[in-house]
Scaffold this motif. Structure first.
Motif, PDB file in Angstrom:
ATOM      1  N   PRO A  28       0.808  -1.226   0.000  1.00 43.20           N
ATOM      2  CA  PRO A  28       0.000   0.000   0.000  1.00 43.20           C
ATOM      3  C   PRO A  28       0.838   1.271   0.000  1.00 43.20           C
ATOM      4  O   PRO A  28       0.383   2.315  -0.499  1.00 43.20           O
ATOM      5  N   ASP A  29       2.045   1.223   0.546  1.00 44.61           N
ATOM      6  CA  ASP A  29       2.904   2.408   0.545  1.00 44.61           C
ATOM      7  C   ASP A  29       3.275   2.846  -0.870  1.00 44.61           C
ATOM      8  O   ASP A  29       3.567   4.022  -1.105  1.00 44.61           O
ATOM      9  N   ASP A  30       3.266   1.899  -1.814  1.00 41.09           N
ATOM     10  CA  ASP A  30       3.631   2.214  -3.205  1.00 41.09           C
ATOM     11  C   ASP A  30       2.427   2.646  -4.041  1.00 41.09           C
ATOM     12  O   ASP A  30       2.583   3.308  -5.063  1.00 41.09           O
ATOM     13  N   ALA A  31       1.235   2.240  -3.637  1.00 42.49           N
ATOM     14  CA  ALA A  31       0.046   2.364  -4.477  1.00 42.49           C
ATOM     15  C   ALA A  31      -0.729   3.646  -4.212  1.00 42.49           C
ATOM     16  O   ALA A  31      -0.635   4.250  -3.141  1.00 42.49           O
ATOM     17  N   VAL A  32      -1.514   4.047  -5.194  1.00 38.73           N
ATOM     18  CA  VAL A  32      -2.575   5.029  -4.973  1.00 38.73           C
ATOM     19  C   VAL A  32      -3.666   4.322  -4.179  1.00 38.73           C
ATOM     20  O   VAL A  32      -4.120   3.236  -4.562  1.00 38.73           O
ATOM     21  N   LEU A  33      -4.091   4.931  -3.083  1.00 34.82           N
ATOM     22  CA  LEU A  33      -5.039   4.296  -2.171  1.00 34.82           C
ATOM     23  C   LEU A  33      -6.355   5.064  -2.124  1.00 34.82           C
ATOM     24  O   LEU A  33      -6.364   6.288  -1.995  1.00 34.82           O
ATOM     25  N   TYR A  34      -7.457   4.314  -2.211  1.00 34.31           N
ATOM     26  CA  TYR A  34      -8.792   4.876  -2.024  1.00 34.31           C
ATOM     27  C   TYR A  34      -9.472   4.166  -0.857  1.00 34.31           C
ATOM     28  O   TYR A  34      -9.273   2.961  -0.646  1.00 34.31           O
ATOM     29  N   ASP A  35     -10.267   4.914  -0.119  1.00 33.19           N
ATOM     30  CA  ASP A  35     -10.978   4.310   1.008  1.00 33.19           C
ATOM     31  C   ASP A  35     -12.280   3.668   0.528  1.00 33.19           C
ATOM     32  O   ASP A  35     -12.540   3.568  -0.681  1.00 33.19           O
ATOM     33  N   GLY A  36     -13.099   3.239   1.473  1.00 35.09           N
ATOM     34  CA  GLY A  36     -14.334   2.556   1.118  1.00 35.09           C
ATOM     35  C   GLY A  36     -15.410   3.448   0.557  1.00 35.09           C
ATOM     36  O   GLY A  36     -16.454   2.966   0.107  1.00 35.09           O
ATOM     37  N   PHE A  37     -15.172   4.772   0.543  1.00 32.94           N
ATOM     38  CA  PHE A  37     -16.106   5.732  -0.042  1.00 32.94           C
ATOM     39  C   PHE A  37     -15.566   6.308  -1.361  1.00 32.94           C
ATOM     40  O   PHE A  37     -16.057   7.315  -1.839  1.00 32.94           O
ATOM     41  N   PHE A  38     -14.517   5.694  -1.919  1.00 28.12           N
ATOM     42  CA  PHE A  38     -13.907   6.144  -3.171  1.00 28.12           C
ATOM     43  C   PHE A  38     -13.237   7.515  -3.018  1.00 28.12           C
ATOM     44  O   PHE A  38     -13.229   8.313  -3.941  1.00 28.12           O
ATOM     45  N   GLU A  39     -12.671   7.765  -1.850  1.00 26.66           N
ATOM     46  CA  GLU A  39     -11.931   9.008  -1.599  1.00 26.66           C
ATOM     47  C   GLU A  39     -10.437   8.703  -1.568  1.00 26.66           C
ATOM     48  O   GLU A  39     -10.007   7.711  -0.963  1.00 26.66           O
TER      49      GLU A  39
END
Length: 382
Positions: A253-264
């Motif tokens: 996850p430190d390398d990736a673009v991360l979205y939460d469960g609300f697509f934020e």
């Protein structure tokens, strides 16, 4: 190499199952033995069972499971996890899904990358063209990798990994009552017979991620069925028909673009110099409750002090914050300080960035009328 099977979920739609299996026959399996499981829930017809018995699968063993009693969709799909007692990973496909000929190349690389990663709850074949909670187009931020990660599970083409699935299923057995919570999208509470809502809630509450490709390897045909009486085409998306021999997948996850469960987009916390515990992100103008936070980022006008505002010029919408675009369209509020709501012109974000009205245009077939409406929206913007 991991031992992999493909599981197809069928009920009473022969044409749908035939289309899915035809797409599977067209895929490249790179010489890897791949078993096919056709799991059929009990219905009032035997035509699906007869078709499955006659179907020929040249890439491994074909296993037809015929349930003697109707399980319903949730129990039927969750029961497929038992296959992970035999296989290291399974590809799970409902019968209204179609896969790309390149899906298995992505599958092999993703399983190898994430099979022992405790942060990963599963791997999606599908890439959302729309935010399913707002029905507005979703464009994920790109950072050079071929995939990103979300605290959101998937049902329109997904890969379950043995270790990660067992962790989820043990959690599920202790959380079968879907109790109210403001930490998960409220839409999920209306999905009475859903299994997916549990997997998504697990991801949100335990900060686990599904890996999502930027270009989709499956698509959803949205046909009428047990939970959809009329059929829909909103979530049909373009397929990736070829694949690099070596995908550039983020390791953690430190390398990736991360979205939460609300697509934020979670990178906004760093951009705002605020923590997830103190700031609520609501660029999708979707959340109804944020009282537990001190700060709120939203395009909607609220009666609180505005600490900083941003324009709406770039897409994806989060780029306006990441690039510090000046303007008066997105607001960072201090929820502890009451003030007059910011005055602004017609809320064009509803039309141009959340696209709720644009999603309705997908149902308008008259080309001229659609363009008249687009021209009208552009006039409002200018």
């Amino acid at each position: 190499m991991a031992k992999i099977a493909i599981t197809t979920i069928a009920y009473n739609r022969v044409n749908s199952l035939e289309r899915l299996l035809r797409s599977l026959l067209d895929a490249n399996y790179y010489g890897v033995r791949t078993d096919l499981i056709i799991s059929i829930d009990k219905s009032n017809t035997t035509s699906v069972e007869e078709f499955a018995d006659a179907f020929e699968w040249p890439f491994g063993e074909k296993i037809v499971r015929k349930h003697s009693q109707n399980l319903g969709l949730r129990k039927h799909i969750l029961s497929q996890g038992k296959s992970l007692e035999i296989y290291d990973a399974i590809v799970v496909l409902e019968d209204d899904v179609v896969v790309s000929p390149a899906f298995f190349g992505y599958t092999l690389q993703a399983i190898k990358k994430y099979e022992d990663n405790p942060d990963i709850a599963g791997i999606s074949l599908y890439s959302f063209p729309l935010n399913p909670y707002t029905n507005s187009p979703f464009t994920p931020f790109k950072n050079g990798y071929d995939a990103f990660m979300m605290n959101t599970a998937q049902s329109w083409g997904q890969i379950w990994l043995k270790k990660q699935w067992n962790e989820f299923y043990n959690w599920y057995l202790e959380h079968t009552d879907f109790t109210p919570s403001n930490d998960v999208p409220q839409n999920l509470f209306a999905w009475e017979k859903s299994w997916l809502k549990y997997h998504t809630r697990y991801c949100i509450e335990n900060n686990k991620y599904f890996v999502y490709p930027y270009h989709s390897f499956s698509t959803n045909c949205g046909e009428a069925g047990e939970h959809n009486n009329t059929g829909y085409n909103n979530y049909q998306t373009e397929l990736q028909y070829s694949i690099n021999s070596q995908l550039n997948l983020p390791s953690t996850p430190d390398d990736a673009v991360l979205y939460d469960g609300f697509f934020e987009n979670k990178s906004l916390y760093d951009a705002l110099n605020l923590s997830e515990e103190e700031c609520c992100l609501d660029l999708n103008a979707f959340k109804n409750t944020f009282s537990s936070k001190r700060y709120l980022l939203s395009p909607k006008p609220y009666p609180y002090k505005v600490i900083k505002s941003y324009g709406l010029k770039l897409r994806p919408i989060e780029c306006n914050i990441l690039q510090n675009v000046a303007g008066n369209d997105i607001f960072l509020y201090d929820l502890t300080d009451k003030a007059e709501a910011p005055k602004r012109r017609f809320p064009t974000y509803m039309l141009l960035y959340n696209y709720r009205i644009f999603s309705a245009l997908s149902f308008i077939r008259q080309y001229k009328l659609k363009n008249i409406l687009i021209d009208f929206i552009n006039r409002i913007k200018n």
